[in-house]
Design a protein around this motif. Structure first.
Motif, PDB file in Angstrom:
ATOM      1  N   TYR B  24       0.844  -1.186   0.000  1.00  0.00           N
ATOM      2  CA  TYR B  24       0.000   0.000   0.000  1.00  0.00           C
ATOM      3  C   TYR B  24       0.887   1.245   0.000  1.00  0.00           C
ATOM      4  O   TYR B  24       2.101   1.152   0.071  1.00  0.00           O
ATOM      5  CB  TYR B  24      -0.923  -0.004   1.220  1.00  0.00           C
ATOM      6  N   SER B  59      -7.105   9.976  -5.098  1.00  0.00           N
ATOM      7  CA  SER B  59      -8.535  10.022  -4.818  1.00  0.00           C
ATOM      8  C   SER B  59      -8.741  10.872  -3.581  1.00  0.00           C
ATOM      9  O   SER B  59      -8.235  10.542  -2.507  1.00  0.00           O
ATOM     10  CB  SER B  59      -9.076   8.609  -4.588  1.00  0.00           C
ATOM     11  N   ILE B  62      -9.378  10.163   0.639  1.00  0.00           N
ATOM     12  CA  ILE B  62      -9.171   8.741   0.913  1.00  0.00           C
ATOM     13  C   ILE B  62      -7.719   8.521   1.301  1.00  0.00           C
ATOM     14  O   ILE B  62      -6.801   8.953   0.603  1.00  0.00           O
ATOM     15  CB  ILE B  62      -9.536   7.888  -0.315  1.00  0.00           C
ATOM     16  N   SER B  63      -7.538   7.854   2.435  1.00  0.00           N
ATOM     17  CA  SER B  63      -6.193   7.657   2.962  1.00  0.00           C
ATOM     18  C   SER B  63      -5.329   6.823   2.020  1.00  0.00           C
ATOM     19  O   SER B  63      -5.773   5.804   1.511  1.00  0.00           O
ATOM     20  CB  SER B  63      -6.263   6.945   4.315  1.00  0.00           C
ATOM     21  N   ARG B  64      -4.140   7.279   1.824  1.00  0.00           N
ATOM     22  CA  ARG B  64      -3.134   6.499   1.083  1.00  0.00           C
ATOM     23  C   ARG B  64      -3.584   6.123  -0.312  1.00  0.00           C
ATOM     24  O   ARG B  64      -3.161   5.101  -0.855  1.00  0.00           O
ATOM     25  CB  ARG B  64      -2.793   5.227   1.872  1.00  0.00           C
ATOM     26  N   ALA B  65      -4.455   6.938  -0.873  1.00  0.00           N
ATOM     27  CA  ALA B  65      -4.995   6.599  -2.190  1.00  0.00           C
ATOM     28  C   ALA B  65      -4.181   7.249  -3.295  1.00  0.00           C
ATOM     29  O   ALA B  65      -4.672   8.034  -4.086  1.00  0.00           O
ATOM     30  CB  ALA B  65      -6.463   7.003  -2.284  1.00  0.00           C
ATOM     31  N   ILE B  66      -2.913   6.908  -3.324  1.00  0.00           N
ATOM     32  CA  ILE B  66      -2.039   7.402  -4.389  1.00  0.00           C
ATOM     33  C   ILE B  66      -1.747   6.241  -5.326  1.00  0.00           C
ATOM     34  O   ILE B  66      -1.412   5.142  -4.875  1.00  0.00           O
ATOM     35  CB  ILE B  66      -0.721   7.949  -3.818  1.00  0.00           C
ATOM     36  N   GLU B  67      -1.921   6.480  -6.607  1.00  0.00           N
ATOM     37  CA  GLU B  67      -1.593   5.438  -7.582  1.00  0.00           C
ATOM     38  C   GLU B  67      -0.471   5.939  -8.474  1.00  0.00           C
ATOM     39  O   GLU B  67      -0.521   7.052  -8.970  1.00  0.00           O
ATOM     40  CB  GLU B  67      -2.811   5.086  -8.441  1.00  0.00           C
TER      41      GLU B  67
END
Lengths: 215, 215
Positions: B24, B59, B62-67
DNA sequence: CGTTCGGGCGAACGTGCGTTCTAAATCCTA
DNA sequence: TAGGATTTAGAACGCACGTTCGCCCGAACG
């Protein structure tokens, strides 16, 4: 080994699906919603079991920190993608790799397995071999050769060379000796070719060969 | 195309590294710590730029929502894993694939790219080629051959055969003709071998060949 | 000089989200 | 059918974490 409860399988499937389009994991409440569970504690309970049984890994107090460990089954491997630029045959010029080809994604490309990938996966391209003229390099019709684009070769490198006067493409070991070049077949039973240095165009060095044998 | 600031490259690298061992993404504060940035807003600022330039996707809320979108470069492909059972040489018996080998994960294995994977990826195993005795099949020392385990071959198949009387292993095209077997070299310049049918043990049919050429 | 602008700070705010506790419903097994 | 183990409910609690806002600093610019 441990039995897979219906709920747990449902959750596992959702985790997998969710992770495929976003690349992060769902929150507990998202799992709850997707699986029609009426409480977050039930989700937590089942996640706890899934972790105990080794299907997932969790990091406490960290949002969305679920890792699928079971999903390593349908083996995903990091591979280098290499464009297939065309064919190489004895009587035809070797296609020149254009810079555009590397960016071009919609043309044919090849997934190179890690075992065949060199340290530096840049400037690679692939060619289909046509005909039986490369036999002395243990390469035959239908094979795919992977090359690194380079103009100058070092002694001992296996290179794809174009001989303008003979109008011939060939794969040989390269040795520069004064003002002429010796091209050594990989097959020790065959004779070397010696040509003037200005009658050789090196297009790249061979890094791998792949062959699919008809079933 | 857009310039890569030092900070942004640093962050990008950290994202990649962090994502490789955990699966993650780091939180903003973790990025802050790792990159020695003194404020979360600076991290957010740079992430915003990275997203604008297409390196990542985020996003909101939203936590840790890096792509990592640029990181699709090291292409992930589904491949078949094939155990490497040992070596094949002219004078040595061909290793027999045991059922255990397929389950055994800790032994050597090979990632087969999709281009080389047959329809049915079962019962496959790989052998390293030792020596120069398989030259007539365009296979040389150091190559890896991929085989499907089978005892009976059909005419025209390329098989790995063991000749008990000659004590020799070889790769040839298989043709059963009455009570004797004709083994045709893949290289048309070479002569076929004709032996009694009971002097041939077929260990598998060849489905692929891979070669890494020394740099 | 004042202005603008890219970049960095620091703190506060609000919510996303994991966690936990109590209690009830359901399922086994004796 | 009693009673333990498993699974489900619901609701708080509280930290984790993304977001925002005001301020500072040096370089470029007129």
């Amino acid at each position: 080994m441990p039995a897979i409860s219906t709920r747990q399988q449902q959750i596992l499937d959702f985790l997998h699906d969710y992770h495929t389009d976003r690349s992060y994991m769902p929150s507990i409440r998202e799992i709850q919603l997707a699986c029609s569970i009426s409480s977050t504690s039930v989700v937590d309970y089942n996640l706890r079991l899934l972790e105990r049984d080794g299907f997932i890994r969790r990091s406490p107090d960290i949002s969305r920190a679920i890792e699928l460990v079971c999903e390593s089954e349908p083996d995903l491997v990091e591979v280098a993608r290499v464009p297939i630029l065309g064919a190489i045959a004895a009587g035809e010029p070797i296609p020149v790799p254009e810079a555009s080809a590397y960016a071009d994604e919609d043309r044919d490309s090849l997934a190179l397995p890690p075992e065949l990938t060199p340290r530096d996966p840049n400037n690679l391209y692939a060619l289909r071999v046509k005909g039986y003229s490369m036999i002395d390099a243990f390469v035959t019709d239908g094979d795919i050769v992977v090359l690194r684009h380079t103009r100058d070769a070092r002694n001992g490198d296996m290179v794809a060379a174009w001989l303008p006067m003979q109008e011939e493409a060939t794969l040989k070991h390269f040795y520069l000796e004064g003002d002429h070049v010796r091209l050594m077949p990989a097959n020790p039973d065959m004779e070397p070719i010696i040509v003037p240095a200005d009658n050789v165009q090196v297009h790249g060095k061979v890094v791998a060969v792949m062959r699919r044998v008809a079933a």
